[in-house]
Design a protein around this motif. Structure first.
Motif, PDB file in Angstrom:
ATOM      1  N   PRO A   1       1.178  85.167  14.227  1.00  0.00           N
ATOM      2  CA  PRO A   1       0.971  84.021  15.113  1.00  0.00           C
ATOM      3  C   PRO A   1       2.288  83.515  15.712  1.00  0.00           C
ATOM      4  O   PRO A   1       3.361  83.595  15.103  1.00  0.00           O
ATOM      5  N   VAL A   2       2.167  82.996  16.934  1.00  0.00           N
ATOM      6  CA  VAL A   2       3.317  82.391  17.612  1.00  0.00           C
ATOM      7  C   VAL A   2       3.295  80.890  17.303  1.00  0.00           C
ATOM      8  O   VAL A   2       2.372  80.183  17.696  1.00  0.00           O
ATOM      9  N   VAL A   3       4.310  80.415  16.574  1.00  0.00           N
ATOM     10  CA  VAL A   3       4.333  79.037  16.093  1.00  0.00           C
ATOM     11  C   VAL A   3       5.318  78.232  16.937  1.00  0.00           C
ATOM     12  O   VAL A   3       6.492  78.585  17.059  1.00  0.00           O
ATOM     13  N   GLY A   4       4.828  77.134  17.541  1.00  0.00           N
ATOM     14  CA  GLY A   4       5.690  76.257  18.315  1.00  0.00           C
ATOM     15  C   GLY A   4       6.395  75.223  17.443  1.00  0.00           C
ATOM     16  O   GLY A   4       6.046  75.009  16.271  1.00  0.00           O
ATOM     17  N   ALA A   5       7.387  74.584  17.992  1.00  0.00           N
ATOM     18  CA  ALA A   5       8.166  73.592  17.247  1.00  0.00           C
ATOM     19  C   ALA A   5       7.493  72.226  17.363  1.00  0.00           C
ATOM     20  O   ALA A   5       7.024  71.841  18.429  1.00  0.00           O
ATOM     21  N   PRO A   6       7.416  71.464  16.256  1.00  0.00           N
ATOM     22  CA  PRO A   6       6.812  70.126  16.320  1.00  0.00           C
ATOM     23  C   PRO A   6       7.714  69.157  17.073  1.00  0.00           C
ATOM     24  O   PRO A   6       8.937  69.275  17.058  1.00  0.00           O
ATOM     25  N   THR A   7       7.084  68.170  17.721  1.00  0.00           N
ATOM     26  CA  THR A   7       7.853  67.157  18.474  1.00  0.00           C
ATOM     27  C   THR A   7       7.947  65.838  17.725  1.00  0.00           C
ATOM     28  O   THR A   7       8.736  64.972  18.102  1.00  0.00           O
ATOM     29  N   THR A   8       7.139  65.651  16.705  1.00  0.00           N
ATOM     30  CA  THR A   8       7.179  64.409  15.915  1.00  0.00           C
ATOM     31  C   THR A   8       7.150  64.768  14.437  1.00  0.00           C
ATOM     32  O   THR A   8       6.926  65.927  14.060  1.00  0.00           O
TER      33      THR A   8
ATOM     34  N   GLY B   1      -7.467  91.652  21.283  1.00  0.00           N
ATOM     35  CA  GLY B   1      -6.027  91.402  21.234  1.00  0.00           C
ATOM     36  C   GLY B   1      -5.677  90.061  21.854  1.00  0.00           C
ATOM     37  O   GLY B   1      -6.500  89.168  22.020  1.00  0.00           O
ATOM     38  N   GLY B   2      -4.427  89.907  22.204  1.00  0.00           N
ATOM     39  CA  GLY B   2      -3.946  88.638  22.732  1.00  0.00           C
ATOM     40  C   GLY B   2      -3.249  87.842  21.647  1.00  0.00           C
ATOM     41  O   GLY B   2      -3.505  88.008  20.448  1.00  0.00           O
ATOM     42  N   ALA B   3      -2.343  86.979  22.079  1.00  0.00           N
ATOM     43  CA  ALA B   3      -1.553  86.218  21.122  1.00  0.00           C
ATOM     44  C   ALA B   3      -2.390  85.116  20.484  1.00  0.00           C
ATOM     45  O   ALA B   3      -3.273  84.542  21.111  1.00  0.00           O
ATOM     46  N   VAL B   4      -2.106  84.855  19.211  1.00  0.00           N
ATOM     47  CA  VAL B   4      -2.647  83.684  18.503  1.00  0.00           C
ATOM     48  C   VAL B   4      -1.516  82.670  18.399  1.00  0.00           C
ATOM     49  O   VAL B   4      -0.463  82.961  17.824  1.00  0.00           O
ATOM     50  N   GLU B   5      -1.728  81.482  18.950  1.00  0.00           N
ATOM     51  CA  GLU B   5      -0.653  80.499  19.069  1.00  0.00           C
ATOM     52  C   GLU B   5      -0.968  79.269  18.230  1.00  0.00           C
ATOM     53  O   GLU B   5      -2.115  78.850  18.106  1.00  0.00           O
ATOM     54  N   ILE B   6       0.101  78.688  17.647  1.00  0.00           N
ATOM     55  CA  ILE B   6      -0.047  77.505  16.801  1.00  0.00           C
ATOM     56  C   ILE B   6       0.959  76.459  17.272  1.00  0.00           C
ATOM     57  O   ILE B   6       2.140  76.762  17.450  1.00  0.00           O
ATOM     58  N   ASP B   7       0.472  75.205  17.490  1.00  0.00           N
ATOM     59  CA  ASP B   7       1.384  74.109  17.798  1.00  0.00           C
ATOM     60  C   ASP B   7       0.942  72.866  17.025  1.00  0.00           C
ATOM     61  O   ASP B   7      -0.015  72.907  16.256  1.00  0.00           O
TER      62      ASP B   7
ATOM     63  N   VAL C   1      -1.808  63.354  13.520  1.00  0.00           N
ATOM     64  CA  VAL C   1      -1.078  64.599  13.756  1.00  0.00           C
ATOM     65  C   VAL C   1      -2.017  65.744  13.374  1.00  0.00           C
ATOM     66  O   VAL C   1      -2.966  65.554  12.611  1.00  0.00           O
ATOM     67  N   GLY C   2      -1.724  66.899  13.909  1.00  0.00           N
ATOM     68  CA  GLY C   2      -2.629  68.011  13.642  1.00  0.00           C
ATOM     69  C   GLY C   2      -1.965  69.356  13.775  1.00  0.00           C
ATOM     70  O   GLY C   2      -0.808  69.482  14.174  1.00  0.00           O
ATOM     71  N   ILE C   3      -2.738  70.371  13.427  1.00  0.00           N
ATOM     72  CA  ILE C   3      -2.359  71.777  13.602  1.00  0.00           C
ATOM     73  C   ILE C   3      -3.396  72.398  14.523  1.00  0.00           C
ATOM     74  O   ILE C   3      -4.584  72.418  14.207  1.00  0.00           O
ATOM     75  N   ARG C   4      -2.932  72.865  15.692  1.00  0.00           N
ATOM     76  CA  ARG C   4      -3.846  73.436  16.684  1.00  0.00           C
ATOM     77  C   ARG C   4      -3.626  74.941  16.733  1.00  0.00           C
ATOM     78  O   ARG C   4      -2.505  75.402  16.962  1.00  0.00           O
ATOM     79  N   ILE C   5      -4.700  75.707  16.501  1.00  0.00           N
ATOM     80  CA  ILE C   5      -4.662  77.177  16.488  1.00  0.00           C
ATOM     81  C   ILE C   5      -5.476  77.667  17.677  1.00  0.00           C
ATOM     82  O   ILE C   5      -6.663  77.366  17.790  1.00  0.00           O
ATOM     83  N   SER C   6      -4.813  78.413  18.571  1.00  0.00           N
ATOM     84  CA  SER C   6      -5.456  78.864  19.816  1.00  0.00           C
ATOM     85  C   SER C   6      -5.492  80.383  19.866  1.00  0.00           C
ATOM     86  O   SER C   6      -4.528  81.054  19.469  1.00  0.00           O
TER      87      SER C   6
END
Length: 965
Positions: free
Chosen positions: A835-842, A871-877, A888-893
């Motif tokens: 998974p592609v994990v983004g950086a938290p902002t808070t 296929g395709g990327a699985v992204e987490i922010d 606050v949450g964890i969003r998996i796309s």
């Protein structure tokens, strides 16, 4: 003196000559015996290698058959329809072709296409994810056999779209497979995808719309779905089979259709060894309706191990020894010692043969000891009396060996099996056939223990049954697991649909979104899912006189602990009805009301009864008039004196029809409306014969009701008996829903159990190589894991619902750290990126149970990969929001298939799966578990999805306030 000396010399010479002649004769016999023994040993070793090579080659074709049969089972599980391209590729990706089916280029599917439909067929395939698909054919046959699917595609692309019916050999095998309903092997051909142009075959298996092969050729052609096939290059297929004989044999394989058409197709005999062997064998392999001839001969390596020197050496040694013995006899009888030494030499070979027999006996004992250690074994005489029993059986039954010997097996019977099943077992084994099945016995202390048993007869030299052997595996624990699962299933069904009370919840007081239980819908005459409940819609359904009052109560409930109110609600078919609702308000840590939940019950009948009592003062008449149940009162003389309106409504019999009838005539009229009328002349017999059971009458259409009958007897002057009829149609429907739940759970467990059963049966009943046995045991292990996962998820869901978070450990958790741990341990499917994990902002700190939060993240992350198989990327922010409090949450796309609004409305329901094809693995319980976990941690689940574009799932939790230094 000289004469006597000559006589002695002649006597000694004669004796020496006699000893020489006897010794030479004995030497010839020994040398000849050794020479024959050498030939016999070589022949036995050659036959062992021949059998091993034959079994190895035959096993390759058996594995190909298993692979095609397994794929055919997947087609049948798909409703007898062909798999689409994605489903076929997913199935193939789950297999390890080189390991499971060595020497096979891949697996494919051939579809029969009428030539007039060829253009439409190509258009469909190009629309199904194959824009470059094209059919290659020659000739003008009315139908084509087109290779529609083949995996792996890259090495087999040259065959994709080829019409196998345009070539005579391939068409003959395809038509033979369809007409016979059995696997078919083509004649030897050159595969299109083989650049080296070597000899090969196509192995074809027909797939019909049902699991059973249609009984006639015409029906087989009509019910054909298609052909599964495996392309085989013989050099690859037989590449390493010679290794099984330790390079002791070379072989040639011929395609033998008739004796005059035998054609050489594979040669594994080196040119240097064409004339090096003296042993030769020939076998016929029947594969897919064809006879293949296997010719084998020994190699130079085999010949070098044949001991030809020892017999010659023994012969030469015997000649020399004979001469020496004659000389020794001639020299005063010194040959006694020589003769003894020669005798010892002659017996050495016999002693070696005895040692080999003892070694074989030891191996047999080791095998029997292993079997006795891990299986329960008994032996009995032809009358069924136990003659031998191993320690494992004694330990499982609790009896000592001396308590079992000379006793009948019936002393262990539990009574679970019927006498008919025991008779069937005895008929099988007394006919000389083995019997296999499950047996429930009782231990010495009265406990049940289950056995998976095989009972086989053993015969004496005359062919008569001498005794029986029983080899069993204990399966008591499996039975207990099945019983526990049935109890859990029953509790779940009772908890959700067994009561007469509806449940509701306002998940967000600000949005006014409502959730209703299935029973809530039914209370107002609707079925679950007929509409989406909302607070605004609820207010509109209220009686106009109640709307203002109830709205004020709801507003004031936020300042109180809840409410308990009565109101009138519009139903689908019965107008306004009175209901009573009790609710509780739930607040967050700051005391702010966040949601409200409660129950609702239909109190209309109760309210109406009170009104009638107040208005008329006739309680009995009011109850009879308002009750949905029917009542019939009988006078003391046995005639009908009164029938309630509900009885007339339930039976469509008017009061005039039955008033004044005696019991027998009344029962006749009532039972005439039943689909299965009872032959009871009086109500007294009805009471006696059904006193301890529930009597239900199923009415004929158009009524189609289920009426439960109970007789209440009294001693009054006016009313002597009252017959009570209750409409239990809804309860019957609930029972059907329970059965459906059981069927769904059984369906999920049946697939792995069928595989376990099938592979276990093959292991028990067929001889196979160690490699094939290991492969099947690994398959059994994988299917057992799948079944355990289903059971664990059912138990996990039941445990969460029962404890309602009482076992949760609430501690501060950093979401970024929790997610890092999950991603670090998570293994994506083969060929997919992490998974592609983004950086938290808070700041991402919440109060939660770390293990349960990790379980929820893993479930959603696994679904993201499963539902994006292309296929395709699985992204987490890490999103955040502020709705009366910070969240606050964890969003998996994912970028997968997505969900329709209809599918999205059902996500989270037990056993609901968006994929109806069964190609995507799962139990339908994962999202339900996640939803329960999030709610018990004061959070919630948010799902956004677009068909064909993907899905976003967000796990929202209340953010912890920042710590001040």
């Amino acid at each position: 003196m000289s004469g006597r000396s000559a006589i002695r010399q002649r006597s000694v010479s004669a004796l020496a000559i006699l000893v020489l002649v006897g010794s030479l004769s004995l030497t010839a016999l020994v040398a000849g015996w050794l020479q024959q023994n050498m030939r016999d040993n070589a022949q036995m070793r050659f036959e062992r290698h021949v059998q091993r090579l034959e079994d190895n080659i035959r096993g390759r074709f058996v594995k190909a058959t298993y692979g095609l049969s397994g794929l055919r089972s997947t087609f049948l599980a798909n409703g007898g329809r062909p798999l689409d391209r994605a489903q076929f590729r997913t199935w193939m990706m789950a297999r390890n072709i080189p390991d499971e089916f060595p020497g096979i280029r891949g697996l494919g599917f051939i579809e029969r296409v009428e030539r007039i439909d060829l253009d439409a067929f190509m258009a469909r395939e190009r629309a199904d994810g194959a824009p470059d698909f094209a059919v290659r054919t020659t000739g003008q046959a009315p139908n084509l056999f087109v290779i529609k699917l083949i995996e792996p595609l890259t090495p087999n692309r040259a065959a994709w779209g080829y019409d196998v019916g345009s070539e005579a050999i391939r068409r003959e095998a395809a038509e033979r497979a369809i007409d016979t309903g059995a696997p078919a092997l083509t004649g030897h051909i050159t595969l299109l995808q083989d650049a080296a142009k070597r000899q090969g075959f196509l192995y074809v298996v027909p797939v019909f719309k049902s699991a059973d092969v249609p009984p006639s050729v015409e029906l087989r052609r009509q019910q054909l779905v298609g052909l599964l096939y495996a392309p085989i290059v013989l050099d690859e297929f037989l590449a390493d089979v010679v290794k099984a004989t330790d390079q002791q044999l070379a072989f040639q394989l011929y395609d033998a259709i008739t004796p005059l058409s035998t054609q050489f197709i594979v040669n594994k005999v080196p040119a240097s060894q064409q004339n090096a062997s003296h042993l030769y064998a020939e076998r016929t392999l029947h594969v897919g309706g064809r006879d293949l001839t296997l010719r084998m001969r020994t190699t130079a390596a085999f010949e070098t191990e044949v001991d030809r020197v020892t017999p010659a050496s023994i012969g030469l040694f015997g000649i020399v020894l004979s001469v020496m013995m004659a000389m020794i006899v001639w020299l005063l009888g010194m040959g006694h010692a020589r003769a003894e030494a020669l005798a010892q030499s002659m017996t050495a070979d016999i002693q070696r043969a005895r040692a080999q027999a003892e070694a074989a006996l030891r191996d047999t004992r080791v095998l029997l000891d292993t079997l006795s250690r891990y299986m329960l074994i008994t032996m009995s005489d032809p009358q069924g009396r136990i003659t031998e029993v191993n320690d494992a059986f004694c330990e499982a039954s609790g009896y000592r060996r001396e308590e079992l010997i000379d006793q009948s097996h019936s002393m262990l019977k539990s009574g679970v099996q019927s006498p008919e099943s025991w008779r069937a077992m005895w008929e099988t084994i007394t006919s000389g056939q083995p019997w296999r099945g499950e047996i429930c016995n009782l231990t010495k202390d009265g406990q049940e223990f289950w056995l998976q048993s095989i009972i086989a007869p053993m015969f004496n030299a005359q062919g008569n049954i001498e005794r029986y052997i029983s080899i069993c595996a204990e399966i008591t624990q499996n039975k207990r697991v099945q019983q526990e699962l049935a109890k859990v299933t029953e509790r779940y069904a009772l908890a959700t649909d067994g009561g007469d009370t509806g449940l509701w919840e306002c998940k967000d007081l600000h949005k006014g979104e409502l959730w209703w239980s299935p029973q809530h819908y039914r209370l107002i005459g609707y079925e679950p899912g007929d509409f989406t409940p909302s607070l605004h819609g609820f207010i509109e359904r209220l009686h106009p006189d109640d709307q203002t009052r109830i709205y004020d109560e709801l507003l004031q409930a936020a300042d109180k602990a809840g409410f308990d109110i009565d109101f009138r609600l519009q139903t689908r078919t019965e107008g306004y009805r009175w209901f009573r609702s009790r609710a509780k308000v739930f607040r967050d840590d700051a005391g702010t009301p966040v949601r409200m939940a409660g129950i609702i019950r239909d109190v209309h009948d109760h309210r109406m009864a009170l009104v009638k009592i107040q208005e008329h003062g006739d309680a009995l008449h009011a109850i009879f008039s308002l009750s949905p149940d029917g009542f019939v009162a009988f006078r003391k003389d046995g005639t009908v004196g009164y029938v309630s309106p509900a009885f007339c409504r339930l039976t469509q019999l008017s009061a005039d029809d039955v008033t004044g009838l005696n019991e027998s005539a009344f029962l006749t009229r009532l039972m005439a409306l039943s689909k299965d009328p009872l032959r009871l002349p009086t109500l007294t017999r009805l009471s006696k014969e059904h006193a301890h059971e529930r009597m239900v009458i199923e009415m004929k259409p158009p009524l189609a009701r289920m009426l439960e009958c109970q007789l209440h007897e009294g001693h009054g002057e006016g009313v002597n008996k009252v017959l009570h009829l209750r409409d239990v149609t809804h309860e019957t429907e609930v029972d059907a829903m329970k059965s459906e739940f059981m069927s769904m759970a059984a369906h999920e467990l049946r697939t792995p159990m069928a595989s376990i059963y099938g592979f276990t049966e093959l292991i028990l009943k067929r001889k196979m190589s160690d490699a094939m046995r290991q492969d099947m045991l690994e398959s059994i292990y994988r299917q057992s894991q799948a079944m355990i996962k289903i059971i664990n998820e059912l138990l996990d869901l039941a445990r969460i619902e029962a404890r309602r978070g009482s076992d949760f450990q609430r501690v501060p958790v950093d979401l970024t750290q929790a997610l890092d741990a999950v991603v670090r341990d998570f293994k994506p499917p083969e060929g997919r990126d992490t998974p592609v994990v983004g950086a938290p902002t808070t700041m991402q700190t919440v109060l939660a149970d770390p293990d349960k939060l990790r379980q929820a993240i893993v479930n959603i992350l696994s679904n993201a990969y499963k539902y994006s198989p292309q296929g395709g990327a699985v992204e987490i922010d890490f999103p955040s929001k502020n709705e009366s409090q910070p969240w606050v949450g964890i969003r998996i796309s994912d970028h997968g298939m997505g969900l329709t609004p209809e599918q999205l409305a059902h996500v989270g329901e037990r056993f609901y799966r968006a994929d109806k094809s069964g190609n995507i693995p799962g139990t339908g319980l994962g999202v339900s578990i996640v939803k329960q976990i999030m709610e018990l941690m004061d959070g919630h689940l948010d799902i956004q999805s677009t068909p064909g574009a993907g899905t976003q799932v967000t796990l929202w939790l209340p953010a912890m306030p920042a710590q001040t230094p």
